[in-house]
Enzyme design. Structure first.
Site, PDB file in Angstrom:
ATOM      1  N   THR A 132       0.119   2.345   0.159  1.00  0.00           N
ATOM      2  CA  THR A 132      -1.169   2.277  -0.532  1.00  0.00           C
ATOM      3  C   THR A 132      -2.309   2.787   0.354  1.00  0.00           C
ATOM      4  O   THR A 132      -2.187   2.762   1.591  1.00  0.00           O
ATOM      5  CB  THR A 132      -1.444   0.808  -0.935  1.00  0.00           C
ATOM      6  N   ASP A 133      -3.415   3.176  -0.265  1.00  0.00           N
ATOM      7  CA  ASP A 133      -4.596   3.564   0.516  1.00  0.00           C
ATOM      8  C   ASP A 133      -5.248   2.358   1.195  1.00  0.00           C
ATOM      9  O   ASP A 133      -6.057   2.504   2.102  1.00  0.00           O
ATOM     10  CB  ASP A 133      -5.622   4.304  -0.360  1.00  0.00           C
ATOM     11  N   GLU A 134      -4.876   1.139   0.717  1.00  0.00           N
ATOM     12  CA  GLU A 134      -5.565  -0.054   1.235  1.00  0.00           C
ATOM     13  C   GLU A 134      -5.280  -0.299   2.714  1.00  0.00           C
ATOM     14  O   GLU A 134      -6.032  -1.005   3.382  1.00  0.00           O
ATOM     15  CB  GLU A 134      -5.193  -1.288   0.399  1.00  0.00           C
ATOM     16  N   TYR A 158      -2.438  -8.685   1.910  1.00  0.00           N
ATOM     17  CA  TYR A 158      -1.630  -7.663   1.231  1.00  0.00           C
ATOM     18  C   TYR A 158      -1.604  -6.371   2.034  1.00  0.00           C
ATOM     19  O   TYR A 158      -0.540  -5.856   2.385  1.00  0.00           O
ATOM     20  CB  TYR A 158      -2.172  -7.396  -0.180  1.00  0.00           C
ATOM     21  N   ALA A 160      -2.435  -5.762   5.083  1.00  0.00           N
ATOM     22  CA  ALA A 160      -1.869  -5.917   6.429  1.00  0.00           C
ATOM     23  C   ALA A 160      -0.343  -5.933   6.369  1.00  0.00           C
ATOM     24  O   ALA A 160       0.337  -5.348   7.227  1.00  0.00           O
ATOM     25  CB  ALA A 160      -2.384  -7.202   7.072  1.00  0.00           C
ATOM     26  N   LYS A 162       1.523  -4.500   4.028  1.00  0.00           N
ATOM     27  CA  LYS A 162       1.982  -3.132   3.729  1.00  0.00           C
ATOM     28  C   LYS A 162       1.896  -2.263   4.985  1.00  0.00           C
ATOM     29  O   LYS A 162       2.785  -1.451   5.265  1.00  0.00           O
ATOM     30  CB  LYS A 162       1.141  -2.510   2.607  1.00  0.00           C
TER      31      LYS A 162
END
Ligand code: NAD
Ligand code: TYD
Length: 355
Positions: A132-134, A158, A160, A162
């Site tokens: 994800t971009d997050e 979440y 962190a 990923k």
């Protein structure tokens, strides 16, 4: 044969359906069927022998080992994850277990399997990590969009978790030579999106006459991509991506949350007007912000376009219209996923939020 994990969830199910529409290659779909995994998403494949569904955990090494030995897949696409930021704030443990520990166990089994392959199969093998971009953290309004070299600065449990999973994937390439690919995509929307996430939540609440909760000032920016475009990008990266590389996926489509909510309301006003003739936007309610809420995400998708020739097929206008229409036509699906567990979540997340 390929192995897909998490293929009963939102993006995974769209991917599995699209894959089998475009190719004759069979796939094994390994999914734990958490609250977010739903066999009904795959109902259209019930009689398709190319779809082999297996109920199980990516962290179960005995199971994944057996599947790899039995089916000898040429590639693995890892969608399986806990994926909802708000849930990760209320309870991070499942995120650590699946997104980090589960990914680690999967990598270990895959490494052993890959080591045992004959030369040609070893070279052609791919492990694709769907991320994800997050993981890149939050952007200020004047900063350029995230490129693949932006450093990882995750802010939620979440993101962190990923990020940690992605680091393991990277390390298995550098240390063991496993041919991995990583994709970092922006926010998806489309069919089968679980109504705990913004866009489906707004559609479903609007139709039910409930309030439309906007966190904080509603000016946080997300970069939205129609889910089928994410799926086509993953297929392209699997086909032509260079092992060890990461590819950012996005549609250059940044929008503040409030604009998204207004757009969905306007589409519903057109397609399913309220009985009292009033606009749906009257149902908007500003609620307490998410703790640590990232202000802005934006993806620079030039690398995948330049190197692999991928571009999205949908604009936001066409994609969001299709999405709203899908929810209007699939209200039984919505009713079925709104089980008791879903209602408990709504109470937990929104019960304590002050309007
Ligand atoms: P989702 O929550 O809808 O689906 C996740 C699926 O994984 C579910 O079917 C669930 O049952 C399964 N699963 C969870 N834990 C598992 C485990 N331990 N073993 C096997 N299966 C397990 O998520 P999604 O939105 O479809 O996201 C899929 C992937 O894409 C995730 O890795 C997510 O981080 C990533 N991603 C999502 C978005 C987005 O906007 N939704 C954007 C970019 C990347
Ligand atoms: P979400 O769909 O949870 O995706 P993510 O947090 O992974 O980007 O949320 C998208 C945006 O919408 C995010 O900025 C939080 C906001 N949001 C609301 O304003 N209200 C809501 O009820 C939800 C679920 C999200």
């Amino acid at each position: 044969m390929i192995l897909v994990t998490g293929g009963a969830g939102f993006i995974g199910a769209n991917f599995v359906i699209d894959w089998l529409m475009q190719s004759d290659e069979a796939l094994i779909n390994l999914d734990k069927l958490t609250y977010a995994g739903n066999r009904e998403n795959l109902a259209s494949l019930a009689n398709d022998p190319r779809h082999i569904f297996v109920h199980g955990d990516i962290g179960d090494r005995e199971l994944t080992n057996r599947l790899l030995e039995q089916y000898q897949p040429r590639a693995i696409i890892n969608f399986a994850a806990e994926s909802h930021v708000d849930r990760s704030i209320h309870g991070p443990e499942d995120f650590i277990q699946t997104n980090i520990v589960g990914t680690f166990h999967l990598l270990e089994t895959v490494r052993a399997y890959w080591n045992g392959l004959a030369d040609e199969a070893r070279q052609g093998f791919r492990f694709l990590q769907v991320s994800t971009d997050e993981v890149y953290g939050s952007l200020a309004s004047d900063e350029p969009a995230f490129s693949e070299t932006h450093r990882y600065e995750p802010n939620s449990p979440y993101s962190a978790s990923k990020a940690a999973g992605d680091h393991l994937v990277r390390a298995y390439h550098h240390t063991y030579g496993l041919p991995v690919l990583t994709t970092n995509c922006s926010n998806n929307y489309g069919p089968y999106h679980f109504p705990e996430k913004l866009i489906p939540l707004i559609i479903v609440n609007a139709l039910a006459g409930k309030s439309l909760p906007v966190y904080g000032d509603g000016q946080q920016i997300r970069d939205w991509l129609y889910v089928k475009d994410h799926c086509s990008a993953i297929r392209r990266v699997l086909e032509a991506g260079r092992p060890g590389e990461t590819y950012n996926i996005g549609g250059w489509n940044e929008k503040p949350n409030l604009d998204i909510v207004h757009t969905v309301c306007a589409l519903l006003d057109e397609l399913r007007p309220r009985a009292d003739g009033k606009p749906y936007r009257e149902q908007i309610s500003y609620v307490t912000d998410r703790p640590g809420h990232d202000r802005r995400y934006a993806i620079d998708a030039r690398k995948i376009e330049r190197e692999l020739g991928w571009k999205p097929a949908e604009t936001f206008d066409t994609g969001i219209r299709k999405t709203v229409q899908w929810y209007l036509e699939n209200q039984d699906w919505v009713r079925h996923v709104q089980s008791g567990a879903y209602r408990d979540w709504v109470e937990k997340n929104y019960g304590g939020r002050q309007p």
